[in-house]
Structures are given as structure tokens and as C-alpha cells.
Enzyme design. Structure first.
Site, short mmCIF file in Angstrom:
data_model
loop_
_atom_site.label_atom_id
_atom_site.label_comp_id
_atom_site.label_asym_id
_atom_site.label_seq_id
_atom_site.Cartn_x
_atom_site.Cartn_y
_atom_site.Cartn_z
N SER A 63 -8.15 -0.11 -5.76
CA SER A 63 -8.51 0.04 -4.17
C SER A 63 -9.99 0.30 -4.20
O SER A 63 -10.78 -0.40 -4.42
CB SER A 63 -7.81 1.41 -3.73
OG SER A 63 -7.44 1.09 -2.44
N LYS A 69 0.74 -1.24 0.07
CA LYS A 69 0.02 0.08 0.01
C LYS A 69 0.88 1.08 0.08
O LYS A 69 1.11 1.65 1.02
CB LYS A 69 -0.99 -0.01 1.17
CG LYS A 69 -2.12 0.97 1.07
CD LYS A 69 -3.11 0.52 -0.15
CE LYS A 69 -4.24 1.35 -0.41
NZ LYS A 69 -4.79 1.26 -1.68
#
Length: 584
Positions: free
Chosen positions: A384, A189
Site C-alpha cells: 500500500s 482492500k
């Protein structure tokens, strides 16, 4: 004093009145004055320029005042570009297409979709030529579909492979005393990595390298098929910059000839059947669309609703540039109530954003799927939160060059405690209870960090559950390909995150198949209404703050400012792709 006050009021009132009169005269002139009518002549060449912003969906206002006063941005909708090329294919007045763009202001997946449509056009027997003073990689990729490619004799081709640059702000935080407090789940991430480190992590380098190679390979496959140059040779050309001059580009079969623009026009005349002494009949893409060629007319009784979700996901209403749950949910409900709508295609082009808004949209999609077939088409990005709202569809289509995945979660909060200490500010808090509170002027407490981390973990687990259910996978299997990792469309197909590689039209065809209909038309959602205040922001005397800062800082510095500003404004837990990844 009263005299001066009254004088000032009179002057201001007069100026406002004069402004209104000028606007009225402009409106009357536009309404009744002579305007040059767009005429489509026989033996015309459709000129394709994509220097204006290409969006998946770019509806124009029907208000004539908007056009007159410049409220309609210069933008192109991908859907209208595709439709225009489709119409040109069977238009007797269009002999061929000339690609003459200085740059392509579109994402790589959008560019590939337009290129694929151009290939279909060429198969109809009509010609495609391309000319430029200089080709960047994206414009060359688009132009490589042409029968013949020409460049200015002193021009060149930028053909060097893809690269991505990520900016890091850890030292900037230390120097300014403004820190971003980060809590994340997902070793890949990387959206928050620029605030944690001074250099790229190996995990981030691995994922960027992986999807860049995948996207580059897709481009090479297409170029190779049209230019007759092997992928190995194309990589050699890129490695050694063997297309940097027209001479080298011709030797390596990247282009066909180096000629001046007037010579190129003569070639277009000849292939169009026009005398060299006559004017070339050209019509721009925007003018061709203005004649109604950006639509495919149909009297079909059934509809397939295409709902466009484009931009970052925010909690709120949303607009043409941002996905808000309010507009998307409203569009889904409206489509469900229309008895003529037999299926829904959700077109997603988003890096993600608010986890809460993503969940609310996901829920409405679940309700929609109970009544109608639901198919997702992914554009440049569906990552995402963009993947969150895609994962529960009956079928997911991605372009080979789509960037998707990034199943991960983070929370981020600005902290000014070091800056406050440096400039002599001390903040004191008084509370009725001992729960974990947060102040931007105090270092984040361990208790608050633990509570926030718990929230991040909770959202991540919900995200995994949503994907597992939608993709018919176990949570463990999803977790193994999640962790915030970004994939190209090709990689996502191999990992089971998407079902098929294809464009928006492929998704529409599949939706029709699920609905068991053959005669249908599409209906685009949502509808956008712009407030007068937002419209007036285009005028110099009400210039936006961002425009002023851009002019002062310059484009490169403004991007840094914008990235820091975007992160500082985030509220709630985020499912978001990195802001700062750019592909060149």
C-alpha cells in the site's frame, strides 16, 4: 494549612533529591566500576539467538546514560546481524555457529535474509549446528540451514504449514454502538473488512491463500535443498504432523538426532577442537556485535546511502518505529548534499498508512532520482503506502517472501451515534453553510459519504498514475493487478510490480553498478533522537498507558483493543495494508 503544604513540598523535594543522588551514584559506578570485558577467544563458537526484536535498522544511542538506565531497547538490527555473520566467515577465532534460539522475533523475509547469509557462511567451510528444546516453524526454517539439527528428546517440531487469522468486529460494533464508517476503493482492500462483515470475503480469502502458498513454497524450497527431502514429502509431513515428536522428526529426516543440551555442547567442543573437559568458548551474537563486528569497516572514498523507511506511514516527524515524511525527506536531502554519496538505496519495511505523507515522500524521491540513482529494497512488507513510496525507483528488489502490492485506498471514521442514542446523548449542530459536515454523534450523511468517496477515488487514481509512471505500465494494466490486492515477492515479480528478487545487499550492489563505482561504503539514514520524556516512559513510575492495559487485558485481548484503537485514530485517506493479518 501552610504547615501541611510546606511539609508535603519538603517530602516531595527530598524524594526527588534522593532519586537524583541514586542516579548519580549509578552513573559513577558504571563509569568507574569494574565491568566484565567481552573477550573473543580462539576456537570460539558464535551463538545465534534471535529472541530479541529484529528490525531492519536499530541504531543504538551513544549516550552511556541510556545504556546504564536501560533506555536502549533489546533489539537487533538486521544489517548488523548480516554484517556479524559476514565478519565471522573470515574471523580466524570463530570456528562455527550454533543456532540455539527459542524463537525468531523477525519477519519471514528478514529470517530468509539471515538464513541466506548463514548459507554463505557454511560455504566458507565452517560448521553450523542447531539445537532447541522445541522448534516453532520460523526457528526450524532458520535452523534447517545447519549441517546438523538437534532437539531435546522430549521436545518436538511445529511443522504444519502457514496459516493466517483475521478478527472481525461487526458484532462488537452492534453491541457497543460504536461503528466504523468505511469508504474504500479496491475489492481486495481488506484492511477495513473486519468492520464491514462477520466473516472473510472470498476475495480476501483468495489473496491470503495465494500469498501464503507462495511464501510457504519458498520456505519448502530452502528446507528441501538442505535436508534432502522433496517438497511433496515436506507437505505430507506438514499435513500429517509427522515432525511432532523427535522420533517422527528423525524418521522423516527433519532433524538428525534427539539429544540433551550437555550432549550438544560436547558435540560443539569436538568439532571446535576443544577437549571434552575444557569449557566451550561461546560468544553471543550481541557480544560479538559489541566488539565492532556488526560493521564492515571501509576506507572507500565513495558512499551509498541506505535510507530506512520502517513502520506505518504517518503524517508528521516519524521515529524509529514510524515513517514520517519529515525524517525521510530530511534524510534524502542530507544524502543528496553529501558529495561522496553516489547512489541511494531506500529500504522499505512498511504496511503503509497516510496517503498524504506517502505522496510527500514520493515527491522527494522524484527530486532525488534526478540527481542520484535510486534503488528500492523491500523487507517483510512494502505494501500500500509502502509500495507507493517504492514505485518510482530505478529498480525494485523484493525478497521472495516480501508482502507487497495492496494498491488501494480507504477512508475510515468512527461513529458513536448509536451509542449516544442508547445512553441518552443528543447532539445538535449549528453551521453557517450547507457543506457536508461530519459529527461522530450523528449518522454519516449521504452528502458527506459522497464527498469522502470522491476523495478516495481521487487518491486511488493518483496512486495508479504514480505506479504506472514508475513501472512503465498503463493505468489500466496497473488497475488490473491493483484493487488493494496483496502479493508475495515472487507474485509481484510475475506481475511486473518489482524488477528482481534479492536482498538488501543485492540492491546495494545494483546501486553501485548504476553509479559506476566499485570501491564504496554504506552510510545509514535517518538518525533518530529520543526526547527525555520518551526515555523516562520506560520507568515503572511513568509506565505507559499501553503497558498498563496490556497487563490488565492480556496479550490476545490487547491486540483486539489495539486494532480498534489504531483505526479510530486514523486521519485522512489511507493507503494501508490490513492491520490484523498475522502469519503463523
Amino acid at each position: 494549612m501552610n504547615f501541611l503544604r510546606n511539609l508535603a513540598a519538603s517530602i516531595i523535594g527530598t524524594l526527588i533529591a534522593l532519586g537524583l543522588i541514586v542516579m548519580l551514584f549509578l552513573l559513577i559506578a558504571a563509569t568507574f566500576g569494574d565491568t566484565k570485558k567481552v573477550v573473543l577467544k580462539s576456537n570460539s563458537v558464535l551463538e545465534l539467538k534471535l529472541e530479541n526484536i529484529v528490525k531492519d535498522y536499530a541504531p543504538k544511542s551513544n549516550d552511556p546514560l541510556d545504556e546504564l538506565l536501560g533506555f536502549n531497547d533489546k533489539k537487533l538490527g538486521l544489517n548488523t546481524v548480516i554484517n556479524a555473520i559476514e565478519n565471522a566467515k573470515t574471523d580466524d577465532k570463530i570456528k562455527g555457529i550454533s543456532i540455539s534460539t527459542l524463537g525468531v522475533n523477525a519477519g519471514i523475509a528478514q529470517t530468509q535474509a539471515i538464513r541466506d547469509k548463514l548459507f554463505e557462511f557454511k560455504e566458507s567451510g565452517k560448521f553450523i549446528f542447531a539445537y532447541a528444546d522445541f522448534y516453532d516453524q520460523k526457528s526450524y526454517y532458520l535452523s534447517s540451514v545447519a549441517d546438523s539439527i538437534f532437539v531435546n528428546p522430549v521436545g518436538g517440531i511445529d511443522f504444519k504449514g502457514l496459516s493466517s487469522e483475521v478478527l472481525f468486529y461487526k458484532d462488537l460494533q452492534e453491541k457497543t454502538g460504536v461503528k466504523m464508517e468505511v469508504i474504500r476503493h479496491g475489492k481486495y482492500k481488506s484492511a477495513v473488512e473486519p468492520f464491514l462483515y462477520n466473516e472473510m470475503s472470498e476475495n480476501n480469502r483468495e489473496q491470503i491463500s495465494s500469498f501464503l502458498k507462495s511464501i510457504w513454497n519458498e520456505m519448502l524450497v530452502d528446507i528441501s535443498a538442505n535436508r534432502g527431502v522433496t517438497i511433496t514429502e515436506l507437505n505430507k509431513i506438514a499435513d500429517n504432523l509427522l515432525a511432532r515428536t523427535p522420533k517422527l522428526a528423525i524418521e522423516n529426516n527433519i532433524i538428525d538426532a534427539a539429544i540433551y543440551e550437555d550432549e550438544y555442547v560436547d558435540k560443539l567442543k569436538k568439532i571446535s577442537g576443544i577437549s571434552k573437559d575444557d569449557d566451550l568458548n561461546k560468544i553471543s551474537l550481541s557480544n560479538y556485535i559489541s566488539k565492532g563486528k556488526g560493521r564492515v569497516l571501509s576506507t572507500a572514498p565513495h558512499k551509498i546511502a541506505v535510507i530506512y523507511a520502517q513502520g506505518e506511514i504517518i503524517y508528521g516527524k516519524g521515529d524509529e518505529d514510524k515513517i514520517g515524511q519529515y525524517l525521510i525527506i530530511k534524510a534524502l536531502k542530507k544524502a543528496r548534499k553529501d558529495k561522496k554519496v553516489k547512489a541511494i538505496v531506500l529500504r522499505v519495511n512498511s504496511p503503509g498508512g497516510s496517503a498524504l505523507a506517502s505522496e510527500l515522500i514520493w515527491r522527494e524521491l522524484e527530486l532525488t532520482k534526478e540527481k542520484l540513482p535510486l534503488v528500492v529494497s523491500m523487507g517483510n512488507l512494502a505494501a500500500s503506502g509502502g509500495y507507493y513510496i517504492s514505485c518510482n525507483a530505478d529498480r525494485i528488489f523484493a525478497e521472495p517472501t516480501t508482502i507487497t502490492g495492496s494498491i488501494g485506498v480507504f477512508g475510515i471514521l468512527p461513529n458513536f451515534s448509536k451509542l449516544a442514542k442508547n445512553i441518552g446523548i443528543n447532539a445538535e449542530q449549528v453551521s453557517t453553510n450547507t457543506g457536508a459536515n461530519y459529527s461522530v454523534f450523528e449518522p454519516m450523511s449521504t452528502k458527506f459519504r459522497l464527498v469522502t468517496a470522491e476523495g478516495v477515488e481521487n487518491i486511488y487514481n493518483i496512486f495508479l498514475e504514480r505506479v504506472a509512471k514508475g513501472r512503465n505500465m498503463s493505468k489500466q494494466a496497473v488497475d488490473s493487478i491493483a484493487q488493494g490486492r496483496v502479493w508475495s515477492g515472487v507474485e509481484a515479480l510475475n506481475k511486473g510490480l518489482v524488477d528482481e528478487l534479492g536482498n538488501l545487499n543485492d540492491a546495494i550492489l545494483y546501486a553501485a553498478e548504476l553509479a559506476e563505482i566499485t570501491d564504496y561504503k554504506t552510510r545509514n539514514y535517518p538518525s533518530y533522537k529520543v526526547d527525555l520524556e520518551d526515555k523516562l516512559s520506560n520507568f515503572p513510575f511513568v509506565k505507559s498507558k499501553n503497558k498498563i492495559i496490556l497487563e490488565e487485558l492480556g496479550e490476545s485481548n490487547f491486540k483486539i483493543y489495539q486494532t480498534v484503537k489504531q483505526f479510530s485514530k486514523l486521519r485522512g485517506i489511507q493507503t494501508r495494508l490490513p492491520f490484523v493479518i498475522t502469519i503463523n
